[in-house]
Design a protein around this motif. Sequence first.
Motif, short mmCIF file in Angstrom:
data_model
loop_
_atom_site.label_atom_id
_atom_site.label_comp_id
_atom_site.label_asym_id
_atom_site.label_seq_id
_atom_site.Cartn_x
_atom_site.Cartn_y
_atom_site.Cartn_z
N THR A 6 0.83 -1.20 0.00
CA THR A 6 0.00 0.00 0.00
C THR A 6 0.87 1.25 0.00
OG1 THR A 6 -0.07 0.10 2.40
CG2 THR A 6 -1.81 -1.15 1.32
N ARG A 7 0.25 2.35 -0.34
CA ARG A 7 0.88 3.65 -0.19
C ARG A 7 0.20 4.31 1.00
NH1 ARG A 7 3.11 6.10 -5.52
NH2 ARG A 7 3.50 4.18 -6.65
N PRO A 8 0.97 4.60 2.04
CA PRO A 8 0.37 5.12 3.27
C PRO A 8 -0.41 6.42 3.05
CG PRO A 8 2.69 4.60 3.59
CD PRO A 8 2.41 4.47 2.13
N ASN A 9 -1.48 6.56 3.80
CA ASN A 9 -2.28 7.78 3.85
C ASN A 9 -2.86 8.20 2.50
OD1 ASN A 9 -1.64 8.04 6.64
ND2 ASN A 9 0.33 8.88 6.06
N THR A 10 -3.19 7.22 1.67
CA THR A 10 -3.85 7.55 0.41
C THR A 10 -5.32 7.20 0.51
OG1 THR A 10 -3.38 5.40 -0.58
CG2 THR A 10 -1.76 7.14 -0.97
N ARG A 11 -6.10 7.84 -0.30
CA ARG A 11 -7.55 7.58 -0.32
C ARG A 11 -7.82 6.12 -0.68
NH1 ARG A 11 -10.64 11.97 -3.42
NH2 ARG A 11 -8.52 11.99 -4.17
N LEU A 12 -7.04 5.57 -1.63
CA LEU A 12 -7.24 4.19 -2.06
C LEU A 12 -7.01 3.21 -0.91
CD1 LEU A 12 -7.86 2.12 -4.24
CD2 LEU A 12 -5.44 2.20 -4.88
N SER A 13 -5.94 3.41 -0.15
CA SER A 13 -5.65 2.51 0.98
C SER A 13 -6.77 2.54 2.01
CB SER A 13 -4.33 2.90 1.65
OG SER A 13 -3.26 2.70 0.77
N VAL A 14 -7.28 3.73 2.29
CA VAL A 14 -8.36 3.88 3.25
C VAL A 14 -9.63 3.19 2.74
CG1 VAL A 14 -9.89 5.56 4.38
CG2 VAL A 14 -7.44 6.00 4.24
N GLU A 15 -9.94 3.40 1.46
CA GLU A 15 -11.15 2.80 0.89
C GLU A 15 -11.07 1.28 0.85
OE1 GLU A 15 -12.01 4.60 -2.88
OE2 GLU A 15 -12.33 6.57 -1.99
N VAL A 16 -9.91 0.74 0.51
CA VAL A 16 -9.76 -0.72 0.48
C VAL A 16 -9.97 -1.29 1.88
CG1 VAL A 16 -8.11 -2.60 0.13
CG2 VAL A 16 -8.31 -0.78 -1.57
N ALA A 17 -9.38 -0.65 2.89
CA ALA A 17 -9.54 -1.12 4.27
C ALA A 17 -11.00 -1.05 4.70
CB ALA A 17 -8.66 -0.30 5.20
N GLN A 18 -11.68 0.03 4.33
CA GLN A 18 -13.09 0.17 4.69
C GLN A 18 -13.95 -0.90 4.02
OE1 GLN A 18 -13.84 4.22 3.55
NE2 GLN A 18 -13.33 5.03 5.58
N LYS A 19 -13.73 -1.12 2.74
CA LYS A 19 -14.52 -2.12 2.01
C LYS A 19 -14.27 -3.52 2.54
CE LYS A 19 -16.59 0.72 -0.69
NZ LYS A 19 -18.00 1.02 -0.52
N ALA A 20 -13.02 -3.83 2.86
CA ALA A 20 -12.71 -5.15 3.42
C ALA A 20 -13.43 -5.33 4.75
CB ALA A 20 -11.20 -5.31 3.59
N ALA A 21 -13.44 -4.29 5.57
CA ALA A 21 -14.14 -4.36 6.86
C ALA A 21 -15.64 -4.55 6.65
CB ALA A 21 -13.86 -3.11 7.67
N GLU A 22 -16.20 -3.87 5.65
CA GLU A 22 -17.62 -4.02 5.35
C GLU A 22 -17.96 -5.45 4.94
OE1 GLU A 22 -18.81 -1.18 2.40
OE2 GLU A 22 -18.20 0.52 3.64
N LEU A 23 -17.01 -6.14 4.34
CA LEU A 23 -17.21 -7.53 3.93
C LEU A 23 -16.97 -8.52 5.07
CD1 LEU A 23 -15.56 -7.39 0.41
CD2 LEU A 23 -18.00 -7.61 0.93
#
Length: 62
Positions: A6-23
């Motif tokens: 990942t690239r720290p503190n990017t919108r993509l990293s945050v969104e991937v983490a959020q979507k994984a948690a939602e799943l």
Amino acid sequence: MVLNRTRPNTRLSVEVAQKAAELGAQVADTQVANRVVYAETLGLGLGRSNAPKVPQWPRWPR
């Protein structure tokens, strides 16, 4: 789940983490950044612990 390359503190990293948690995945607070040594050693069939501590130029033997 540990997010890798990942690239720290990017919108993509945050969104991937959020979507994984939602799943329903348990997402670790720690992420592994996009480190070149992991890609280089993988391409050589080695692990990180097999890589030299200091880069050797032009490239370490393949």
